[in-house]
Design a protein around this motif. Structure first.
Motif, mmCIF file in Angstrom:
data_model
loop_
_atom_site.group_PDB
_atom_site.id
_atom_site.type_symbol
_atom_site.label_atom_id
_atom_site.label_comp_id
_atom_site.label_asym_id
_atom_site.label_seq_id
_atom_site.Cartn_x
_atom_site.Cartn_y
_atom_site.Cartn_z
ATOM 1 N N MET A 159 35.542 30.786 61.409
ATOM 2 C CA MET A 159 35.591 31.524 59.804
ATOM 3 C C MET A 159 34.803 30.974 59.102
ATOM 4 O O MET A 159 35.390 29.929 59.044
ATOM 5 N N GLY A 160 33.681 32.213 58.266
ATOM 6 C CA GLY A 160 33.218 31.674 57.281
ATOM 7 C C GLY A 160 34.531 31.463 56.270
ATOM 8 O O GLY A 160 35.213 32.099 56.650
ATOM 9 N N THR A 161 34.012 31.132 55.336
ATOM 10 C CA THR A 161 35.011 30.561 53.967
ATOM 11 C C THR A 161 35.415 32.729 53.337
ATOM 12 O O THR A 161 33.683 32.770 52.973
ATOM 13 N N ARG A 162 36.047 32.696 53.460
ATOM 14 C CA ARG A 162 35.928 34.102 52.081
ATOM 15 C C ARG A 162 35.280 33.858 50.394
ATOM 16 O O ARG A 162 35.697 32.900 50.233
ATOM 17 N N ARG A 163 33.825 34.684 50.570
ATOM 18 C CA ARG A 163 33.579 34.864 49.302
ATOM 19 C C ARG A 163 34.739 35.156 48.175
ATOM 20 O O ARG A 163 35.797 35.743 47.953
ATOM 21 N N LYS A 164 34.229 34.429 47.020
ATOM 22 C CA LYS A 164 35.630 34.155 45.730
ATOM 23 C C LYS A 164 35.046 35.410 44.435
ATOM 24 O O LYS A 164 33.714 35.340 44.609
ATOM 25 N N LEU A 165 36.060 36.353 44.733
ATOM 26 C CA LEU A 165 35.603 37.558 44.010
ATOM 27 C C LEU A 165 36.868 37.913 43.262
ATOM 28 O O LEU A 165 37.816 37.269 43.327
ATOM 29 N N PRO A 166 36.247 38.308 41.782
ATOM 30 C CA PRO A 166 37.541 38.969 40.864
ATOM 31 C C PRO A 166 38.152 39.920 41.418
ATOM 32 O O PRO A 166 37.692 40.893 42.597
ATOM 33 N N PRO A 167 39.019 40.386 40.666
ATOM 34 C CA PRO A 167 39.859 41.615 41.261
ATOM 35 C C PRO A 167 39.030 42.537 40.987
ATOM 36 O O PRO A 167 38.168 43.457 40.326
ATOM 37 N N LEU A 168 39.151 43.761 42.315
ATOM 38 C CA LEU A 168 38.177 44.572 42.684
ATOM 39 C C LEU A 168 38.363 45.098 41.206
ATOM 40 O O LEU A 168 38.159 46.324 40.522
ATOM 41 N N ALA A 204 39.935 45.185 38.728
ATOM 42 C CA ALA A 204 39.511 44.933 36.737
ATOM 43 C C ALA A 204 38.062 45.129 36.695
ATOM 44 O O ALA A 204 37.303 45.433 36.313
ATOM 45 N N LEU A 205 36.410 44.720 37.742
ATOM 46 C CA LEU A 205 35.515 44.790 37.995
ATOM 47 C C LEU A 205 34.978 46.674 38.082
ATOM 48 O O LEU A 205 33.957 46.617 36.933
ATOM 49 N N GLN A 219 42.747 45.672 32.317
ATOM 50 C CA GLN A 219 42.049 45.814 33.533
ATOM 51 C C GLN A 219 40.586 44.463 32.856
ATOM 52 O O GLN A 219 40.565 43.051 33.645
ATOM 53 N N ILE A 220 40.422 44.668 31.683
ATOM 54 C CA ILE A 220 39.681 44.004 31.564
ATOM 55 C C ILE A 220 40.072 42.780 30.968
ATOM 56 O O ILE A 220 39.589 41.637 31.023
ATOM 57 N N HIS A 221 41.413 42.525 30.545
ATOM 58 C CA HIS A 221 42.229 40.980 29.411
ATOM 59 C C HIS A 221 42.382 40.540 30.981
ATOM 60 O O HIS A 221 42.115 39.416 30.510
ATOM 61 N N LEU A 222 42.636 41.041 31.907
ATOM 62 C CA LEU A 222 42.875 40.107 33.265
ATOM 63 C C LEU A 222 41.977 39.933 33.933
ATOM 64 O O LEU A 222 41.658 38.464 34.359
ATOM 65 N N LEU A 223 40.662 40.627 33.465
ATOM 66 C CA LEU A 223 39.581 40.070 34.429
ATOM 67 C C LEU A 223 38.612 38.328 33.183
ATOM 68 O O LEU A 223 38.120 37.429 34.187
ATOM 69 N N GLU A 224 39.235 38.940 32.132
ATOM 70 C CA GLU A 224 38.115 37.894 31.300
ATOM 71 C C GLU A 224 39.636 36.866 31.159
ATOM 72 O O GLU A 224 39.100 35.189 31.204
ATOM 73 N N ALA A 225 40.421 36.918 31.865
ATOM 74 C CA ALA A 225 41.622 35.303 31.681
ATOM 75 C C ALA A 225 41.303 35.228 33.104
ATOM 76 O O ALA A 225 41.877 34.074 33.373
ATOM 77 N N ALA A 281 27.242 42.586 33.942
ATOM 78 C CA ALA A 281 27.493 43.722 34.096
ATOM 79 C C ALA A 281 26.463 44.475 34.446
ATOM 80 O O ALA A 281 26.087 45.186 35.475
ATOM 81 N N LEU A 282 24.794 43.611 34.587
ATOM 82 C CA LEU A 282 24.163 43.723 35.889
ATOM 83 C C LEU A 282 23.580 43.162 36.687
ATOM 84 O O LEU A 282 23.598 44.107 38.212
ATOM 85 N N ALA A 283 24.936 42.384 37.032
ATOM 86 C CA ALA A 283 25.572 41.806 38.884
ATOM 87 C C ALA A 283 25.836 43.070 38.987
ATOM 88 O O ALA A 283 25.677 43.699 40.322
ATOM 89 N N SER A 284 27.657 42.857 38.493
ATOM 90 C CA SER A 284 28.051 44.538 38.504
ATOM 91 C C SER A 284 27.218 46.094 38.909
ATOM 92 O O SER A 284 28.222 46.755 40.235
ATOM 93 N N GLN A 285 26.548 45.904 38.587
ATOM 94 C CA GLN A 285 26.198 47.535 37.851
ATOM 95 C C GLN A 285 25.776 47.793 39.906
ATOM 96 O O GLN A 285 24.449 48.601 40.291
ATOM 97 N N ASP A 286 24.167 46.391 40.032
ATOM 98 C CA ASP A 286 23.332 46.172 41.206
ATOM 99 C C ASP A 286 24.578 46.348 42.247
ATOM 100 O O ASP A 286 24.308 47.332 43.209
ATOM 101 N N ALA A 287 25.601 45.697 41.737
ATOM 102 C CA ALA A 287 26.655 46.188 43.599
ATOM 103 C C ALA A 287 27.209 47.240 44.002
ATOM 104 O O ALA A 287 27.156 47.929 44.906
ATOM 105 N N PHE A 288 27.821 47.985 42.644
ATOM 106 C CA PHE A 288 28.328 49.396 42.545
ATOM 107 C C PHE A 288 27.307 50.605 43.146
ATOM 108 O O PHE A 288 26.973 50.650 43.764
#
Length: 300
Positions: free
Chosen positions: A1-10, A12-13, A42-48, A72-79
């Motif tokens: 089983m592969g390692t789960r991707r490390k992602l921030p709280p979605l 908040a993202l 939510q943005i404060h949580l992401l910054e933390a 922002a560029l990465a998240s916009q592309d992903a969404f």
């Protein structure tokens, strides 16, 4: 089983992506249907989570930090990719919409006479042709593929060459018969020259075309002046003078004998026609099929 991707709280993202795109916590809250305080939290949580600031808070506006712009560029592309995939998965396979943008001249003289072949081969794809001579940003507009004339270097899309072009004088057979012998660019000056107002500076007008043969266009030259290239060609078809024919646009009219070419002189265009697709949007199967058809048809 592969390692789960490390992602921030979605959650908040999602709040961050909206605020970054809209450049406002308040506008993001309205878009997401929550309070401004909830977005801020939510943005404060992401910054933390990251351990650094994503926004610089001002009195009336917020601005992204350097690291915030990267995220922002990465998240916009992903969404965008997720939204495109969801749209494709939830759309009835027999009812797929595809929007193509092109100039009025290209749509009228090249695309529309040929596009029925694509529709016959792909009846489940509903085509929408958006004709306008300005270049809309295809990343922000609802455009799947655009056809443009130019250098191929555009910031909002990825370009694929369709074909280059050449320009030469054309007129109706009846006008040519009444005009008599015309064999050189200089001979054209004795007859009405139909011109048009080109919004695109890369398009060749009479002054530029004649200058290629060391012929100067008189300042007060007789001839009809049109607002669009399509009008100039229709004026030529109706025997009102001589127009500049872009071979790829008027070749059907030449084959049909409705227009004829005057002189052997021609000017090769510096630019070319390209198919453009958005860089940051996942391409649908319908878009891919249309690009394949475009390339094959352009090569005929």
């Amino acid at each position: 089983m592969g390692t789960r991707r490390k992602l921030p709280p979605l959650t908040a993202l999602t709040a961050f992506e909206s605020a970054a795109r809209l450049e406002s916590f308040t506008k993001a809250a309205n878009e997401l249907g929550v309070t401004q305080a909830a977005v801020s939290r939510q943005i404060h949580l992401l910054e933390a989570y990251f351990g650094f600031a994503l926004f610089v808070r001002g009195h009336r506006k917020v601005e992204l930090t350097d690291k915030g712009r990267v995220l922002a560029l990465a998240s916009q592309d992903a969404f965008d990719i997720i939204a495109s995939s969801v749209s494709e998965l939830t759309t009835d396979a027999q009812d797929v919409d595809l929007t193509i943008a092109a100039t009025v001249a290209f749509s009228h003289f090249w695309l529309l006479p040929r596009i029925s072949e694509f529709s016959r081969n792909h009846p489940g794809i509903n085509l929408r042709i958006l004709t306008q001579d300005s270049f809309p940003n295809i990343e922000s507009a609802e455009i799947d593929i655009a056809i443009r004339f130019g250098s191929g270097m555009w910031a909002d899309g990825q370009a694929s060459l369709l074909f280059e072009d050449e320009v030469f004088p054309v007129c109706s057979p009846s006008f040519a018969q009444s005009a008599g012998h015309i064999s050189t660019p200089n001979d054209l000056l004795a007859h009405p020259l139909i011109s048009y107002t080109a919004d695109d500076p890369t398009w060749t007008g009479w002054s530029e075309w004649l200058a290629a043969f060391a012929v100067e266009l008189p300042k007060r030259k007789s001839g009809l002046r049109c607002s669009f290239y399509t009008e100039a060609i229709y004026a030529a078809l109706n025997g009102q003078g001589i127009a500049l024919g872009w071979r790829r646009l008027v070749e059907d009219l030449l084959v049909q004998g409705r227009l004829i070419r005057l002189t052997n002189s021609t000017v090769q265009t510096r630019n070319a026609y390209f198919a453009i697709v958005p860089k940051r949007r996942r391409q649908t199967e319908a878009c891919r099929l249309f690009q394949v058809w475009l390339g094959e048809t352009a090569g005929k």
